[in-house]
Write an enzyme that holds these catalytic residues in place. Structure first.
Site, PDB file in Angstrom:
ATOM      1  CG  HIS A 304      33.932  22.310  -5.585  1.00  0.00           C
ATOM      2  ND1 HIS A 304      32.708  22.604  -5.038  1.00  0.00           N
ATOM      3  CD2 HIS A 304      33.878  21.013  -5.947  1.00  0.00           C
ATOM      4  CE1 HIS A 304      31.959  21.522  -5.063  1.00  0.00           C
ATOM      5  NE2 HIS A 304      32.642  20.545  -5.603  1.00  0.00           N
ATOM      6  CE  LYS A 489      30.437  34.113   3.939  1.00  0.00           C
ATOM      7  NZ  LYS A 489      29.869  33.359   2.829  1.00  0.00           N
ATOM      8  NE  ARG A 490      36.228  26.914   3.685  1.00  0.00           N
ATOM      9  CZ  ARG A 490      36.941  27.371   2.664  1.00  0.00           C
ATOM     10  NH1 ARG A 490      38.258  27.530   2.781  1.00  0.00           N
ATOM     11  NH2 ARG A 490      36.388  27.648   1.511  1.00  0.00           N
ATOM     12  CE  LYS A 495      34.813  31.079   2.252  1.00  0.00           C
ATOM     13  NZ  LYS A 495      33.509  30.817   1.620  1.00  0.00           N
ATOM     14  CB  THR A 597      26.022  26.332   0.098  1.00  0.00           C
ATOM     15  OG1 THR A 597      27.116  26.088   0.979  1.00  0.00           O
ATOM     16  CG2 THR A 597      26.272  25.659  -1.236  1.00  0.00           C
ATOM     17  CE  LYS A 601      24.514  25.675   4.418  1.00  0.00           C
ATOM     18  NZ  LYS A 601      25.863  25.671   5.051  1.00  0.00           N
TER      19      LYS A 601
END
Ligand SMILES: *Cc1c(COP(=O)(O)O)cnc(C)c1O
Length: 749
Positions: A304, A489-490, A495, A597, A601
């Site tokens: 992952h 998101k986290r 990120k 992901t 969405k």
């Protein structure tokens, strides 16, 4: 149907509580509904024929089960009507806590997979841990910093769990033995296509002096910065796989087990299943070699992440101390690998060793043994082959494949955006949730002004609904007429929430001077949790909150820009926010986000992606057209070549736009002077400064953002992009992903 539900609910309410439906309190009604759902499942359950696929995951980020279960049963309206006629409403249960046995994408993927398998008539049972406390609840202190509170999700009883005390097993550690007690959850496929099972274990002490025993399931990911924390984490992993495998063996027998099941390992956390299965085989008098051969057929492994720090390793000494018998088996596997590679000139044992320098390397253990290895998006699998796992790719090229992640359209379209789903069903002439592949028909309406207008109306209504919710829940007033730019998101440096907030800071500083007057009003919406021990991520949250406070109170830029950081991001918040988003920020440094992901969405709900060429963004562009999204920044190969001589300090000194934004970390403009020195230093002066190249991508991010905001003013032009994203979202259904796993890995002959 109505009468059937009315009668059934009345009967359960009477048997359980001796009350009428009307007289039930909220918790009682919740339990009655849970019992009704489980009873229906017993009625619809079918025998499995053929092989069973099994998912091992340390995380399941489920969200609310009541709504998704009723949705998949296609009974939401009917139940709502019965409740309404009895003085209740389904919305009473909005504030019941999510099932949050997960941190983020990895756990949510597991939940989407279970939903998809059941809905595609594929037998897939999940195994995990029923954490006493799930992911912490997040709030913010007055100074903007993150506060964490234990997630006490069981303050209302769990209406869906079915305890199976009689199937409890013992799990042995060197110093004590615990009892693993299973709780089963029905996983209901759409229209009852199939009922699968998610089995989650709790730990029970066997004697009263083993206070450590029950700590095993107390928290999701206990803080592992201490020795004791690491030990607990290792115990959790072993607890999960040992209990699960014992159950599997008692169910299917150990004889020819490889013909009956296939086990998918969700990342490195459940890899101890390999030596544990060997351990259990040996206990049944099988030879080591035969046991290993069995494992080679039974297990498959999903990687992952390419973050090197996330490729799990354990100190040999710790493993030897906690689970000595398992460590012994791993040593033996390592010896076999050494022997096998002794004459191999292409691949050196050193790169593949399972035990090296006193550390056990879990990914290497998996790659040696499993039959299949997969990444979770095209670019990610390529990076695995070329860098992260290149030695294994050279050794076993046939083991590798890509399985691009997906999301379930039942929760992430049908349930969370019903009006859009209904409109799409009408346009495409079918139940779009059931036959998502037909969503492509939407493309033929791409120049139809009526359809484009209706899409915008639906989005606008979703924005208004979200604004009312935000007002009620947080007391904030968001303007639904502004452009919603969303990053949810986290919180993690890779990120790059920092890149987004610098972009917002840039707009603000220049709008304050009267520039960018042509842009529409913009609202940046952030949400996400930082791991409790991750200092830098927590500083970033505090900075965003401080920026928001200043900007939102500045009358000079009122009606131009606002920033909100919504607390406690979870599945339920995502379900409310995603249908309202206009622009989806997916701005990880190229080569770092395995798939993502959240991007899928948002796309399915009509947001356009503003992102880097990373993870599944690349496939979103491939499917929906790059011209319908906004791509900026360095590509993965460019990141790699720039890395060699990257000098962010020079960029900072020579680029006014960059300096202006970065200086606000220490200037006192947002919060205290030198308030965010740690963030500043990490970008400019650290040993490996600006590791994720925020500064290198900042100017191209800003210009891309401005383009997107400008385009938003042109209704038709922007809506067409939105339409094209929705129309091409079928590829990102986890139904597609799960069918690929089933065909290529689980049931391949
Ligand atoms: C989908 C989802 C994630 C994963 O989001 P990414 O943007 O892919 O990191 C994390 N948390 C929740 C609650 C989600 O629903």
């Amino acid at each position: 149907m109505y009468k059937q539900f009315q009668d059934k609910l009345t009967e359960i309410a009477r048997d359980k509580y001796g009350k009428s439906i009307k007289a039930l309190d909220k918790e009682e009604l919740y339990c009655v509904l849970g019992a009704l759902v489980n009873e229906k499942c017993d009625f619809h359950r079918k025998q499995t024929c053929g092989k069973t696929a099994i998912y091992f995951s340390i995380e399941y980020l489920i969200g609310k089960l009541l709504y998704s279960n009723l949705y998949n049963m296609k009974n939401t309206d009917c139940v709502e009507k019965v409740l309404r006629d009895n003085g209740h409403s389904l919305s009473e249960f909005e504030d019941i806590d999510d099932y949050a046995f997960g941190n983020g994408g990895l756990g949510r993927l597991a939940a989407c997979f279970l939903d998809s398998a059941a809905s595609c008539e594929i037998t897939l049972d999940g195994y995990g841990i029923r954490y006493k406390k799930g992911l912490f609840r997040q709030s913010f202190a007055d100074d903007g910093s993150q506060l964490e509170e234990a997630d006490d999700w069981q303050k209302i009883s769990d209406a869906f769990a079915i305890k199976r005390e009689e199937e409890a097993v013992n799990v042995e550690f060197s110093d004590f033995t615990v009892r693993a007690v299973p709780f089963d959850y029905n996983i209901i496929g759409y229209s009852f296509k199939r009922i699968n099972t998610l089995r989650l274990y709790e730990a029970r002490k066997l004697t009263c002096d083993e206070s450590d025993a029950e700590k095993i399931y107390e928290y999701l990911y206990p803080d592992d910065s201490t020795y004791e924390g690491k030990k607990l984490r290792l115990r959790q992993q072993y607890f999960l796989v040992s209990a699960s495998l014992q159950n599997i063996i008692s169910r299917y027998g150990i004889e020819n087990l490889e013909d009956k099941i296939k086990i998918q390992l969700n990342d490195t956390h459940p890899i101890l299943a390999i030596p544990e299965l060997i351990n259990l085989c040996i206990k049944s008098n099988m030879s080591f070699d035969a046991a290993l051969e069995k494992c080679c057929k039974i297990f498959a492994y999903t990687n992952h992440t390419v973050m090197p720090e996330a490729l799990e390793e354990w100190d040999s000494s710790l493993m030897k101390e906690v689970i000595p018998q398992i460590y012994g088996i791993i040593e033996k596997i390592n010896d076999m690998l050494l022997y096998e590679l002794s004459n191999n000139k292409e691949v050196s044992f050193c790169d593949c060793a399972v035990i090296k320098d006193g550390r056990v390397k879990m990914a290497n253990l998996a790659c040696y043994v499993v039959s299949h290895i997969n990444g979770v998006a095209g670019i990610h699998t390529d990076i695995l082959k070329k860098d992260t796992l290149s030695q294994w790719y050279r050794l076993y090229p046939e083991k590798f494949s890509n399985k691009t992640n997906g999301i379930t359209q039942r929760r992430w379209l049908g349930l969370c955006n019903r009006v859009l789903a209904d409109f799409l069903s009408e346009l495409c002439g079918c139940d779009i949730v059931e036959e998502l592949e037909n969503i492509k028909r939407l493309e033929s309406f791409r120049d139809d002004s009526e359809v484009l207008k209706r899409l915008r109306e639906i989005k606008y209504q979703n924005k208004k609904d979200f604004c009312s919710y935000a007002e009620k829940a947080y007391g904030i007033n968001i303007n639904p007429d502004s452009v919603f730019v969303v990053q949810i998101k986290r919180i993690h440096e890779y990120k790059r929430q920092l890149l987004a907030i610098f972009g917002a800071v840039h707009l603000y500083l220049h709008m304050k001077k009267g520039e960018y007057a042509h842009l529409p009003e913009v609202t940046f919406i952030f949400a996400g949790k930082a791991a409790a021990g991750y200092k830098m991520a927590k500083s970033i949250i505090k900075y965003i909150n401080n920026v928001a406070t200043v900007i939102n109170n500045d009358t000079d830029t009122a009606g131009k820009i606002k920033i909100y950081f919504l607390p406690n991001y979870n599945v339920s918040l995502a379900e409310k926010l995603i249908p309202a988003a206009d622009i989806s920020l997916q701005i990880s440094q190229a080569g770092t986000e395995a798939s993502g992901t959240g991007n899928m969405k948002l796309m399915m709900n009509g947001a356009v992606t503003l992102g880097t060429y990373d993870g599944a963004n690349i496939e979103i562009c491939r499917e929906a057209g790059e011209e319908n999204n906004y791509i900026f920044g360095l590509r993965e190969n460019e990141v790699n070549s720039l890395k060699v001589n990257y000098n962010p300090k020079k960029l900072y000194e020579n680029t006014p736009v960059i300096k202006e934004a970065v200086d606000t970390l220490v200037s006192g403009k947002f919060g205290e002077r030198y308030g965010f020195m740690d963030v500043y230093e990490s970008l400019i002066n650290a040993e490996n400064p600006d590791r994720y190249m925020v500064l290198a991508d900042l100017t191209s991010f800003i210009s891309c953002l401005i383009d997107a905001l400008n385009d938003f003013k042109n209704d038709k032009y922007f809506n067409k992009k939105s339409l094209m994203n929705i129309a091409n979202s079928a590829y990102f259904s986890s139904d597609r992903t799960i069918r690929e796993y089933a065909e290529d890995i689980w049931f391949k002959e």
